[in-house]
Design an enzyme around this catalytic site. Structure first.
Site, PDB file in Angstrom:
ATOM      1  N   LYS A 115       3.452   6.392   4.687  1.00 15.18           N
ATOM      2  CA  LYS A 115       2.780   5.113   4.849  1.00 15.18           C
ATOM      3  C   LYS A 115       2.567   4.756   6.321  1.00 15.18           C
ATOM      4  O   LYS A 115       2.141   3.648   6.635  1.00 15.18           O
ATOM      5  CB  LYS A 115       3.588   4.016   4.151  1.00 15.18           C
ATOM      6  CG  LYS A 115       3.807   4.297   2.666  1.00 15.18           C
ATOM      7  CD  LYS A 115       4.771   3.315   2.039  1.00 15.18           C
ATOM      8  CE  LYS A 115       5.129   3.734   0.616  1.00 15.18           C
ATOM      9  NZ  LYS A 115       6.109   2.816  -0.012  1.00 15.18           N
TER      10      LYS A 115
ATOM     11  N   PRO B 249       0.836  -1.197   0.000  1.00 13.11           N
ATOM     12  CA  PRO B 249       0.000   0.000   0.000  1.00 13.11           C
ATOM     13  C   PRO B 249       0.874   1.251   0.000  1.00 13.11           C
ATOM     14  O   PRO B 249       1.839   1.351   0.765  1.00 13.11           O
ATOM     15  CB  PRO B 249      -0.785  -0.122   1.310  1.00 13.11           C
ATOM     16  CG  PRO B 249      -0.764  -1.577   1.637  1.00 13.11           C
ATOM     17  CD  PRO B 249       0.552  -2.083   1.136  1.00 13.11           C
ATOM     18  N   GLU B 250       0.555   2.193  -0.881  1.00 16.92           N
ATOM     19  CA  GLU B 250       1.281   3.451  -0.930  1.00 16.92           C
ATOM     20  C   GLU B 250       0.415   4.538  -0.288  1.00 16.92           C
ATOM     21  O   GLU B 250      -0.640   4.250   0.278  1.00 16.92           O
ATOM     22  CB  GLU B 250       1.663   3.775  -2.371  1.00 16.92           C
ATOM     23  CG  GLU B 250       2.567   2.704  -2.993  1.00 16.92           C
ATOM     24  CD  GLU B 250       3.002   3.017  -4.419  1.00 16.92           C
ATOM     25  OE1 GLU B 250       3.021   4.207  -4.797  1.00 16.92           O
ATOM     26  OE2 GLU B 250       3.317   2.064  -5.161  1.00 16.92           O
TER      27      GLU B 250
ATOM     28  N   ARG C 117      14.483  -1.694  -8.660  1.00 17.49           N
ATOM     29  CA  ARG C 117      13.021  -1.631  -8.812  1.00 17.49           C
ATOM     30  C   ARG C 117      12.681  -1.505 -10.289  1.00 17.49           C
ATOM     31  O   ARG C 117      13.447  -0.952 -11.080  1.00 17.49           O
ATOM     32  CB  ARG C 117      12.448  -0.417  -8.062  1.00 17.49           C
ATOM     33  CG  ARG C 117      12.890  -0.303  -6.606  1.00 17.49           C
ATOM     34  CD  ARG C 117      12.303  -1.388  -5.730  1.00 17.49           C
ATOM     35  NE  ARG C 117      10.877  -1.192  -5.552  1.00 17.49           N
ATOM     36  CZ  ARG C 117      10.349  -0.397  -4.611  1.00 17.49           C
ATOM     37  NH1 ARG C 117      11.123   0.297  -3.795  1.00 17.49           N
ATOM     38  NH2 ARG C 117       9.028  -0.303  -4.486  1.00 17.49           N
TER      39      ARG C 117
END
Length: 297
Positions: A61, A2-3, A281
């Protein structure tokens, strides 16, 4: 993971259901959930028993619930908070207190109205702990001490665009890596970094030190814009690992332009999107709209 938009969706749901609620029959069911609290999960459950939640806030977050106690005073640093990090798969679900325990439930407590609140975390990277608020002079607000290492996020009231641009230019790193650096700007993850870079027409491998103030301001503005659009539709869900407090998914995945779309035509020019590994990434971009200057290749 979750961002920021997904965590903010959860926070808004918690504000509705948990503000003023008192936690009863608290049970922390997995040792990793309370691993950051002295004494572990059992001690955490005991500490939370009978606590009343007076406010729910967020940076990046990190979520935190302000807990009421005899010594609570929002003008001092002694305010206790329940700090929550959702990790890779954390969910906070409000449901009927008579419902059976959910799969992967790591914490459960009863609240008013016969309801319960559950922390569900399949991959157990998330955690709960009790922390204290400290004053953050950057944004003139109280934040948990365990969150002091992260920078202000792009949607919080005290976010300073000019300060963040200067910090980005101070580093000589790929732009996408800088956007993911929580010490420069918090709350941005792979999804919204790729989307903002696509909207700003900037390649993620561009070095921050070589970008103009205008270019960096543009990409930060696009970060804010894409996050606000995601918030409007409940965030981004690709699977059942992210849902809101009612167990419902977000729908922003339908509006993505670049993230996870390698090989598909660019929504702007039709060129097939390309994915590379950048700083460990993935980075998906349009080779026509987001060209990398020869000098930075």
């Amino acid at each position: 993971m979750p961002e920021l938009p997904e965590v903010e969706v959860v926070r808004r749901g918690l504000v509705t259901h948990l503000t003023g609620a008192t936690l009863r029959d608290v049970d922390v069911l997995h040792p990793r959930t309370g691993r950051r609290y002295p004494g572990g999960s059992a001690a955490l459950a005991q500490a939370l028993e009978g606590a009343t939640i007076t406010a729910i806030n967020r940076r990046g977050k990190y979520l935190w619930c302000v807990l009421e106690s005899e010594s609570t005073d929002l003008t001092t640093s002694a305010v206790p908070v329940l700090l929550i990090h959702l990790g890779m798969s954390g969910q906070i679900i409000i449901d009927d207190g008579t419902a059976s325990l959910r799969p992967h439930c790591r914490m459960r407590a009863h609240i008013s109205g016969g309801r319960s609140v559950s922390f569900v975390d399949q991959r157990t990277f998330g955690y709960l702990t009790i922390d204290r608020l400290i004053w953050d002079p950057r944004t003139e607000r109280w934040i948990p001490s365990l969150a002091q290492h992260i920078a202000p996020d792009p949607l919080e009231e005290g976010f300073d665009m000019e300060v963040t641009v200067r910090e980005l230019r101070r580093h000589r790193v790929p732009l996408k890596s800088a956007l993911l650096n929580q010490e420069i700007i918090s709350g941005v993850g792979n999804i919204y970094a790729d989307e903002a870079l696509w909207a700003a027409r900037l390649h993620g491998a561009r070095l921050t030190s070589g970008l103009s103030y205008a270019q960096l301001t543009t990409v930060l503005t696009e970060v804010q814009a894409v996050m606000r659009r995601a918030l409007a539709v409940g965030g981004t869900s690709f699977d059942a690992l992210y849902v809101n407090t009612a167990g419902e998914p977000g729908y922003f995945a339908r509006s993505l332009h670049s993230y996870g779309k390698a090989g598909e035509p660019c929504d702007r020019c039709g060129t097939p999107l390309v994915s590379i590994v950048l700083g460990g990434r993935s980075h998906t971009y349009c080779p026509s709209c987001q060209k990398l200057p020869v000098r930075t290749r």
